[in-house]
Design a protein around this motif. Structure first.
Motif, PDB file in Angstrom:
ATOM      1  N   ASN A   1       0.837  -1.197   0.000  1.00  0.00           N
ATOM      2  CA  ASN A   1       0.000   0.000   0.000  1.00  0.00           C
ATOM      3  C   ASN A   1       0.870   1.245   0.000  1.00  0.00           C
ATOM      4  O   ASN A   1       1.023   1.851   1.035  1.00  0.00           O
ATOM      5  CB  ASN A   1      -0.852   0.073   1.270  1.00  0.00           C
ATOM      6  CG  ASN A   1      -1.943  -0.938   1.286  1.00  0.00           C
ATOM      7  OD1 ASN A   1      -2.126  -1.624   0.324  1.00  0.00           O
ATOM      8  ND2 ASN A   1      -2.630  -1.018   2.394  1.00  0.00           N
ATOM      9  N   LYS A   2       1.407   1.649  -1.067  1.00  0.00           N
ATOM     10  CA  LYS A   2       2.151   2.900  -1.035  1.00  0.00           C
ATOM     11  C   LYS A   2       1.329   3.977  -1.711  1.00  0.00           C
ATOM     12  O   LYS A   2       0.502   3.678  -2.571  1.00  0.00           O
ATOM     13  CB  LYS A   2       3.520   2.751  -1.687  1.00  0.00           C
ATOM     14  CG  LYS A   2       3.548   2.475  -3.146  1.00  0.00           C
ATOM     15  CD  LYS A   2       4.963   2.183  -3.564  1.00  0.00           C
ATOM     16  CE  LYS A   2       5.269   2.877  -4.874  1.00  0.00           C
ATOM     17  NZ  LYS A   2       6.624   2.629  -5.316  1.00  0.00           N
ATOM     18  N   PRO A   3       1.535   5.253  -1.310  1.00  0.00           N
ATOM     19  CA  PRO A   3       0.696   6.320  -1.866  1.00  0.00           C
ATOM     20  C   PRO A   3       0.775   6.354  -3.384  1.00  0.00           C
ATOM     21  O   PRO A   3       1.834   6.165  -3.976  1.00  0.00           O
ATOM     22  CB  PRO A   3       1.296   7.581  -1.243  1.00  0.00           C
ATOM     23  CG  PRO A   3       2.006   7.104  -0.017  1.00  0.00           C
ATOM     24  CD  PRO A   3       2.508   5.744  -0.341  1.00  0.00           C
ATOM     25  N   ILE A   4      -0.370   6.587  -4.004  1.00  0.00           N
ATOM     26  CA  ILE A   4      -0.431   6.692  -5.457  1.00  0.00           C
ATOM     27  C   ILE A   4      -1.081   8.023  -5.798  1.00  0.00           C
ATOM     28  O   ILE A   4      -1.798   8.630  -4.986  1.00  0.00           O
ATOM     29  CB  ILE A   4      -1.231   5.537  -6.075  1.00  0.00           C
ATOM     30  CG1 ILE A   4      -2.666   5.510  -5.537  1.00  0.00           C
ATOM     31  CG2 ILE A   4      -0.540   4.206  -5.823  1.00  0.00           C
ATOM     32  CD1 ILE A   4      -3.536   4.461  -6.209  1.00  0.00           C
ATOM     33  N   PRO A   5      -0.833   8.524  -7.006  1.00  0.00           N
ATOM     34  CA  PRO A   5      -1.376   9.835  -7.373  1.00  0.00           C
ATOM     35  C   PRO A   5      -2.906   9.817  -7.425  1.00  0.00           C
ATOM     36  O   PRO A   5      -3.518   8.800  -7.750  1.00  0.00           O
ATOM     37  CB  PRO A   5      -0.785  10.093  -8.761  1.00  0.00           C
ATOM     38  CG  PRO A   5       0.312   9.110  -8.937  1.00  0.00           C
ATOM     39  CD  PRO A   5       0.006   7.949  -8.057  1.00  0.00           C
ATOM     40  N   SER A   6      -3.516  10.938  -7.103  1.00  0.00           N
ATOM     41  CA  SER A   6      -4.968  11.074  -7.217  1.00  0.00           C
ATOM     42  C   SER A   6      -5.375  11.074  -8.678  1.00  0.00           C
ATOM     43  O   SER A   6      -4.593  11.455  -9.556  1.00  0.00           O
ATOM     44  CB  SER A   6      -5.415  12.375  -6.542  1.00  0.00           C
ATOM     45  OG  SER A   6      -6.769  12.644  -6.837  1.00  0.00           O
ATOM     46  N   ALA A   7      -6.599  10.624  -8.944  1.00  0.00           N
ATOM     47  CA  ALA A   7      -7.182  10.701 -10.289  1.00  0.00           C
ATOM     48  C   ALA A   7      -8.578  11.285 -10.150  1.00  0.00           C
ATOM     49  O   ALA A   7      -9.569  10.715 -10.596  1.00  0.00           O
ATOM     50  CB  ALA A   7      -7.205   9.335 -10.938  1.00  0.00           C
ATOM     51  N   ALA A   8      -8.648  12.404  -9.470  1.00  0.00           N
ATOM     52  CA  ALA A   8      -9.935  12.993  -9.118  1.00  0.00           C
ATOM     53  C   ALA A   8     -10.759  13.320 -10.357  1.00  0.00           C
ATOM     54  O   ALA A   8     -10.200  13.753 -11.377  1.00  0.00           O
ATOM     55  CB  ALA A   8      -9.724  14.257  -8.293  1.00  0.00           C
ATOM     56  N   PRO A   9     -12.077  13.108 -10.284  1.00  0.00           N
ATOM     57  CA  PRO A   9     -12.936  13.493 -11.414  1.00  0.00           C
ATOM     58  C   PRO A   9     -13.007  15.011 -11.532  1.00  0.00           C
ATOM     59  O   PRO A   9     -12.690  15.749 -10.590  1.00  0.00           O
ATOM     60  CB  PRO A   9     -14.289  12.904 -11.051  1.00  0.00           C
ATOM     61  CG  PRO A   9     -14.285  12.843  -9.558  1.00  0.00           C
ATOM     62  CD  PRO A   9     -12.856  12.574  -9.165  1.00  0.00           C
ATOM     63  N   GLY A  10     -13.433  15.471 -12.696  1.00  0.00           N
ATOM     64  CA  GLY A  10     -13.609  16.895 -12.880  1.00  0.00           C
ATOM     65  C   GLY A  10     -14.689  17.457 -11.970  1.00  0.00           C
ATOM     66  O   GLY A  10     -15.533  16.714 -11.446  1.00  0.00           O
ATOM     67  N   ALA A  11     -14.675  18.745 -11.810  1.00  0.00           N
ATOM     68  CA  ALA A  11     -15.605  19.394 -10.893  1.00  0.00           C
ATOM     69  C   ALA A  11     -17.060  19.128 -11.286  1.00  0.00           C
ATOM     70  O   ALA A  11     -17.919  18.916 -10.424  1.00  0.00           O
ATOM     71  CB  ALA A  11     -15.329  20.895 -10.841  1.00  0.00           C
ATOM     72  N   ALA A  12     -17.337  19.130 -12.599  1.00  0.00           N
ATOM     73  CA  ALA A  12     -18.722  18.937 -13.043  1.00  0.00           C
ATOM     74  C   ALA A  12     -19.202  17.526 -12.729  1.00  0.00           C
ATOM     75  O   ALA A  12     -20.305  17.325 -12.222  1.00  0.00           O
ATOM     76  CB  ALA A  12     -18.845  19.217 -14.540  1.00  0.00           C
ATOM     77  N   ASP A  13     -18.344  16.523 -13.039  1.00  0.00           N
ATOM     78  CA  ASP A  13     -18.713  15.137 -12.730  1.00  0.00           C
ATOM     79  C   ASP A  13     -18.900  14.950 -11.226  1.00  0.00           C
ATOM     80  O   ASP A  13     -19.840  14.281 -10.774  1.00  0.00           O
ATOM     81  CB  ASP A  13     -17.641  14.177 -13.231  1.00  0.00           C
ATOM     82  CG  ASP A  13     -17.734  13.937 -14.733  1.00  0.00           C
ATOM     83  OD1 ASP A  13     -18.857  14.006 -15.265  1.00  0.00           O
ATOM     84  OD2 ASP A  13     -16.693  13.685 -15.354  1.00  0.00           O
ATOM     85  N   ARG A  14     -17.996  15.532 -10.473  1.00  0.00           N
ATOM     86  CA  ARG A  14     -18.063  15.399  -9.020  1.00  0.00           C
ATOM     87  C   ARG A  14     -19.373  15.976  -8.486  1.00  0.00           C
ATOM     88  O   ARG A  14     -20.075  15.356  -7.681  1.00  0.00           O
ATOM     89  CB  ARG A  14     -16.855  16.114  -8.410  1.00  0.00           C
ATOM     90  CG  ARG A  14     -16.767  16.033  -6.886  1.00  0.00           C
ATOM     91  CD  ARG A  14     -15.616  16.893  -6.399  1.00  0.00           C
ATOM     92  NE  ARG A  14     -15.495  16.843  -4.961  1.00  0.00           N
ATOM     93  CZ  ARG A  14     -14.557  16.159  -4.299  1.00  0.00           C
ATOM     94  NH1 ARG A  14     -13.657  15.456  -4.979  1.00  0.00           N
ATOM     95  NH2 ARG A  14     -14.518  16.169  -2.982  1.00  0.00           N
ATOM     96  N   GLU A  15     -19.705  17.156  -8.990  1.00  0.00           N
ATOM     97  CA  GLU A  15     -20.932  17.820  -8.532  1.00  0.00           C
ATOM     98  C   GLU A  15     -22.170  17.013  -8.885  1.00  0.00           C
ATOM     99  O   GLU A  15     -23.078  16.830  -8.078  1.00  0.00           O
ATOM    100  CB  GLU A  15     -20.999  19.217  -9.164  1.00  0.00           C
ATOM    101  CG  GLU A  15     -22.120  20.091  -8.652  1.00  0.00           C
ATOM    102  CD  GLU A  15     -21.847  20.650  -7.261  1.00  0.00           C
ATOM    103  OE1 GLU A  15     -22.774  21.237  -6.687  1.00  0.00           O
ATOM    104  OE2 GLU A  15     -20.713  20.485  -6.753  1.00  0.00           O
TER     105      GLU A  15
END
Length: 734
Positions: A3-17
């Motif tokens: 379990n080592k830290p991996i980069p975020s792959a956050a969704p775009g703001a519109a998808d998130r909302e």
């Protein structure tokens, strides 16, 4: 890999909302695993989780916490792998499949048929289905909600928080779908719908095949495990067309027949009772789920679910199966005319009128405070046609008695001028409802051999039981029903017998008028629950005079009814002359049959009469073989008004007769002469409702009656009878 830290792959703001607010049409395009530059992006939306770890074979990678329940990460993989999720909550770790890694569970053919309104097994596509999808066990969910901005699934498996269970929209079909791994039978669920205005509503599944016990309103995931044992019944139930076969129906309100019994207990007790009394069929008042017991089932919210008050869907199948194995057919009341306004059910289902008509004047049923279906919308018509097929195919129902047909057929039904709009031809007929009923009947008869549909239609609509491809004088094709309730006979005959005998001669035509139109449709003669509630009194209590006369009239009327052309239906309690009106709270007064209450003659005698009527009826083709053929009936005398006498012949296909003589006067008439066919050497009394064993006075004919060469009633021969008081006598050739 650890379990080592991996980069975020956050969704775009519109998808998130949109995901957080329940308005995303394609959550599978964001959540799950997706190839991106640099590898594969993993995204999960798990509210209240402390961590989410992706498991790919030996690889374990903890996703980055992006807040608001989003967990994402980018792994340097060359292709999207099969993966699982370890979701850690405060007190537990959930090892689960990722629901957003699965392909849709509905194919193009299903969606095409739904869009065309032609999916005749709609319940197999929509609703909740336990299945194995891409090798993984779980449940697939699908719902039609074309106006929704988004749909999420809420249930026991996600603590009724649909945030992490967004469903995907399957194109222009209006269908939303989600496969949830690990969810199985018994799981409660609802659909959380975001309306066009952004507000949310939590709705039961319109295609739910099982529900919680009311007043709870959730849908339940279910699967059937019943193994049918009625193959012989199904193979032969259609051997004789229903209009040429015996049909004697016992109408039952299951929750109150013997209150407290389950479907499985009813399978023992109801089957034995109906077998003993000799009815060919039972008709069950609506069994589809309904929130208010006082509606008797006529305000349905779960059109595809047998009421959970009495057990599971498999329990109901067991009841039907047992009845079939005992040789008893099962008819069911079906209510496609309207539905209640409960805000967790069908009304404005996805925020706009969907199942109901978009015109408020067309949608509101003026009598019952309910909503009428939009019969012109193909998806709604499909919902109802498939529902009719569903009960016949899945539950082996032998016939559907369709409630309140007249309220569907007329645009001005119970509506004042100005409160309805004429059809495109300027008429009052609801053309959409006509087309729906024709499609329903044609589909049921095509798919379900041996099944009969029965219309409760209270007007003189032309061609209710005419085939749909035959046009009548009105220009409409027939509605395509197999049988129709004869409401005119019911009203007229009850009006007659409620009169004091001394006044009956002035109403004689009310007993004979039915023969003017007896062959215009294929009829059932109904003495139903509607006639013994709401102050109308029970059948025996409608009769005038003292208790003896009331029971005598009751027996004579049943003898008349069983002999009259048409099939017959009798509501529970009337077969033993219950004096009180029916109450759904406590059901029939069974104690009246207990000999300890002196019931031997009073009530047991009437029940014995009904048993004998049914036995003789089934054994006498003259009483049912030519119900729809005018050649099967001949008046002996239909105008003996001063005597309160009606005498007629019923004839089978070979011309063999049964003579019915009905005498609705309390006096005994000696040497009463009746004309008879000259080719019968002697007549034998086979039924007399005045027999002592039925509670009568015993004025009977133990010996054969031989015709005399004296003409009467236009016939060259005649017999002389002693007419018992308030009694019906049946005679057959000796």
């Amino acid at each position: 890999m650890t379990n080592k830290p991996i980069p975020s792959a956050a969704p775009g703001a519109a998808d998130r909302e949109r995901l957080l607010h329940g308005t995303h049409h394609d959550p599978h395009a964001v959540l799950g695993a997706h190839p991106v530059p640099g590898g594969v992006a993993f995204r999960a939306l798990r509210p209240y989780a402390r961590s989410v770890t992706v498991v790919v074979g030996e690889l374990r990678a903890e996703l980055h916490d992006d807040g608001d329940g989003f967990f994402t990460g980018l792994l340097p993989l060359t292709e999207v792998p099969v993966h699982r999720l370890l979701v850690a909550y405060e007190e537990a770790v959930l090892d689960t499949e990722d629901p957003y890694r699965f392909l849709p569970t509905l194919g193009e053919l299903d969606l095409h048929l739904i869009g065309e309104g032609r999916h005749e097994q709609l319940w197999q596509a929509l609703g909740a289905h336990v299945t194995v999808h891409q090798g993984v066990p779980g449940t697939r969910f699908a719902v039609w909600a074309p106006n929704a901005r988004g749909v999420r699934l809420a249930g026991g498996f996600n603590h009724w928080d649909g945030t992490g269970s967004a469903m995907r929209s399957l194109g222009s079909s209006g269908v939303w779908e989600l496969f949830v791994p690990g969810v199985g039978e018994g799981e409660p669920y609802k659909f959380e719908i975001t309306r066009p205005d952004g507000s949310r509503t939590l709705r039961a599944d319109p295609l739910a095949r099982r529900t919680e016990v009311p007043p709870a309103t959730a849908s339940l995931v279910t699967a059937s495990h019943h193994e049918w044992g009625d193959a012989q019944w199904l193979a032969h139930r259609g051997d004789t067309p229903v209009h040429e076969a015996p049909l004697s129906v016992y109408e039952v309100h299951l929750p109150s027949w013997r209150p407290g019994l389950t479907y499985r207990q009813l399978a023992d007790q109801l089957t034995a009772y109906v077998k003993e009394t000799g009815f060919t069929h039972v008709e069950l008042m609506p069994v589809a789920e309904h929130p208010f017991g006082g509606s008797w089932g006529y305000q349905v919210t779960g059109f595809y679910a047998p009421t959970a008050r009495l057990g599971t869907p498999d329990d109901f199948k067991y009841l039907v199966d047992r009845l079939h194995q005992a040789g008893i057919g099962v008819l069911m009341d079906w209510v496609p005319a309207h539905f209640p306004r409960d805000d967790w059910a069908l009304a404005a289902f996805d925020g706009r009128p969907l199942y109901e008509h978009h015109d408020p004047l067309r949608a509101a049923h003026p009598d019952w405070g309910t909503l009428e279906f939009d019969f012109g919308r193909r998806e709604v018509r499909n919902f109802l046609v498939a529902n009719a097929v569903y009960w016949c195919e899945e539950f082996h129902i032998d016939g559907l008695r369709v409630d309140a047909v007249a309220s569907m057929l007329y645009l001005d039904y119970s509506r004042e001028p100005g409160r309805w709009t004429p059809n495109e031809h300027g008429g009052r007929e609801n053309l959409d409802a006509v087309a729906f009923l024709q499609e329903m009947n044609a589909t049921v008869y095509r798919r379900c051999p041996g099944v009969v549909t029965i219309a409760e239609e209270s007007t003189a609509w032309d061609g209710v039981t005419r085939p749909t491809h035959h046009r009548g004088p009105s220009g409409f094709g027939g509605l395509g029903f197999g049988l129709k309730w004869n409401m005119g006979w019911m009203h007229d005959s009850l009006e007659y017998v409620q009169k004091e005998p001394v006044h009956r001669k002035y109403h004689h035509h009310e007993m004979t008028f039915s023969m003017v139109y007896a062959y215009s449709e294929n009829y059932v003669l109904p003495i139903s629950h509607d006639e013994v509630v709401h102050g109308k009194r029970s059948l025996v209590s409608k009769m005038p005079g003292d208790w003896w006369q009331q029971r005598a009239d009751h027996r004579a009327y049943l003898g008349f009814m069983w002999a009259h052309p048409g099939k017959q239906l009798l509501f529970m309690g009337q077969e033993f002359a219950q004096g009180a009106e029916w109450s759904e709270a406590h059901g029939p007064d069974w104690w009246l049959l207990d000999p300890a209450y002196g019931a031997e003659a009073d009530h047991r005698g009437v029940r014995d009469l009904v048993r004998d009527l049914n036995a003789l009826y089934r054994a006498t083709p003259a009483l049912w073989q030519r119900d729809t053929d005018p050649a099967g009936f001949q008046w002996i005398t239909g105008d003996a008004a001063d005597d309160n006498v009606f005498a007629f012949l019923r004839l089978d296909a070979d011309g063999d007769p049964l003579l019915a003589v009905c005498h609705f006067s309390p006096m005994v008439r000696h040497d009463y002469r009746l004309g008879v066919p000259e080719d019968v050497p002697a007549w034998l009394e086979v039924l007399n409702t005045d027999a002592v064993r039925y509670g009568g006075s015993g004025v009977t004919h133990p010996d054969a009656l031989k015709p005399e060469p004296q003409g009467a009633h236009g016939r060259p021969a005649s017999i002389r009878l002693t007419l018992p008081p308030l009694a019906t006598v049946w005679l057959r050739p000796a």
